[in-house]
Design a protein around this motif. Sequence first.
Motif, PDB file in Angstrom:
ATOM      1  N   VAL A 143       2.708  -2.035  24.796  1.00 27.36           N
ATOM      2  CA  VAL A 143       2.901  -0.672  24.285  1.00 27.36           C
ATOM      3  C   VAL A 143       4.238  -0.132  24.787  1.00 27.36           C
ATOM      4  O   VAL A 143       5.016   0.438  24.019  1.00 27.36           O
ATOM      5  N   LEU A 144       4.519  -0.331  26.069  1.00 30.68           N
ATOM      6  CA  LEU A 144       5.799   0.132  26.610  1.00 30.68           C
ATOM      7  C   LEU A 144       6.977  -0.615  25.994  1.00 30.68           C
ATOM      8  O   LEU A 144       8.000  -0.004  25.661  1.00 30.68           O
ATOM      9  N   ALA A 145       6.843  -1.924  25.811  1.00 31.53           N
ATOM     10  CA  ALA A 145       7.903  -2.687  25.153  1.00 31.53           C
ATOM     11  C   ALA A 145       8.109  -2.158  23.734  1.00 31.53           C
ATOM     12  O   ALA A 145       9.245  -2.026  23.265  1.00 31.53           O
ATOM     13  N   GLY A 146       7.008  -1.842  23.052  1.00 28.41           N
ATOM     14  CA  GLY A 146       7.098  -1.272  21.712  1.00 28.41           C
ATOM     15  C   GLY A 146       7.778   0.080  21.712  1.00 28.41           C
ATOM     16  O   GLY A 146       8.574   0.382  20.810  1.00 28.41           O
ATOM     17  N   LEU A 147       7.489   0.899  22.714  1.00 30.43           N
ATOM     18  CA  LEU A 147       8.146   2.216  22.802  1.00 30.43           C
ATOM     19  C   LEU A 147       9.644   2.077  23.073  1.00 30.43           C
ATOM     20  O   LEU A 147      10.456   2.788  22.469  1.00 30.43           O
ATOM     21  N   TYR A 148      10.022   1.180  23.964  1.00 28.35           N
ATOM     22  CA  TYR A 148      11.444   0.935  24.225  1.00 28.35           C
ATOM     23  C   TYR A 148      12.143   0.483  22.941  1.00 28.35           C
ATOM     24  O   TYR A 148      13.215   0.968  22.592  1.00 28.35           O
ATOM     25  N   ALA A 149      11.514  -0.469  22.244  1.00 27.33           N
ATOM     26  CA  ALA A 149      12.100  -0.988  21.005  1.00 27.33           C
ATOM     27  C   ALA A 149      12.144   0.098  19.937  1.00 27.33           C
ATOM     28  O   ALA A 149      13.115   0.185  19.172  1.00 27.33           O
ATOM     29  N   TRP A 150      11.120   0.952  19.886  1.00 25.86           N
ATOM     30  CA  TRP A 150      11.076   2.048  18.914  1.00 25.86           C
ATOM     31  C   TRP A 150      12.247   3.016  19.132  1.00 25.86           C
ATOM     32  O   TRP A 150      12.915   3.411  18.177  1.00 25.86           O
ATOM     33  N   VAL A 151      12.479   3.379  20.389  1.00 26.51           N
ATOM     34  CA  VAL A 151      13.584   4.293  20.693  1.00 26.51           C
ATOM     35  C   VAL A 151      14.905   3.691  20.230  1.00 26.51           C
ATOM     36  O   VAL A 151      15.716   4.354  19.575  1.00 26.51           O
TER      37      VAL A 151
END
Length: 160
Positions: A143-151
């Motif tokens: 989820v955190l990796a996804g949030l970093y990538a999303w930003v």
Amino acid sequence: MNTSPERAPRVFRDWRHFLAFGLGSGLVPVAPGTAGTLAAVPFAWGLAALSPAAYLFIVLAAFALGVYVCGRTSRDLGVHDHGGIVWDEFVGYWITMYMAPPGPGWLIAGFALFRLFDVWKPWPIRIFDVHVPGGLGIMLDDVLAGLYAWVLLQALTAVL
């Protein structure tokens, strides 16, 4: 990490294992996380047709379900975050693609960014990966990796 064929019958007998193993994509013997993310791409494309609220609801539901199925599968296999458990990659990639522009180029960019952060695990992702047990720990680092990538993906959409 053992994603060998002898795991396949067990994965296909239990719906929780089947989901945790990304509909079977986690059974590939090399780079199951990448295979799981690839398997998530068509679903992300379909999710993009939904309203932002519906997309977010499905991702949150998939996260909650993932905490359960990944935790259960991990316990059943006796291995925390077994390499074949890739439902977390599905959810992480879907987070990356939230409100992304349509088109194959953006799907590929999101894929590359998510895989980068999922493999690299910059701070604090690695802390969650190592110190949070069970299904929640399995899901949170992606989820955190996804949030970093999303930003980063959203930043790219703003400048391109």
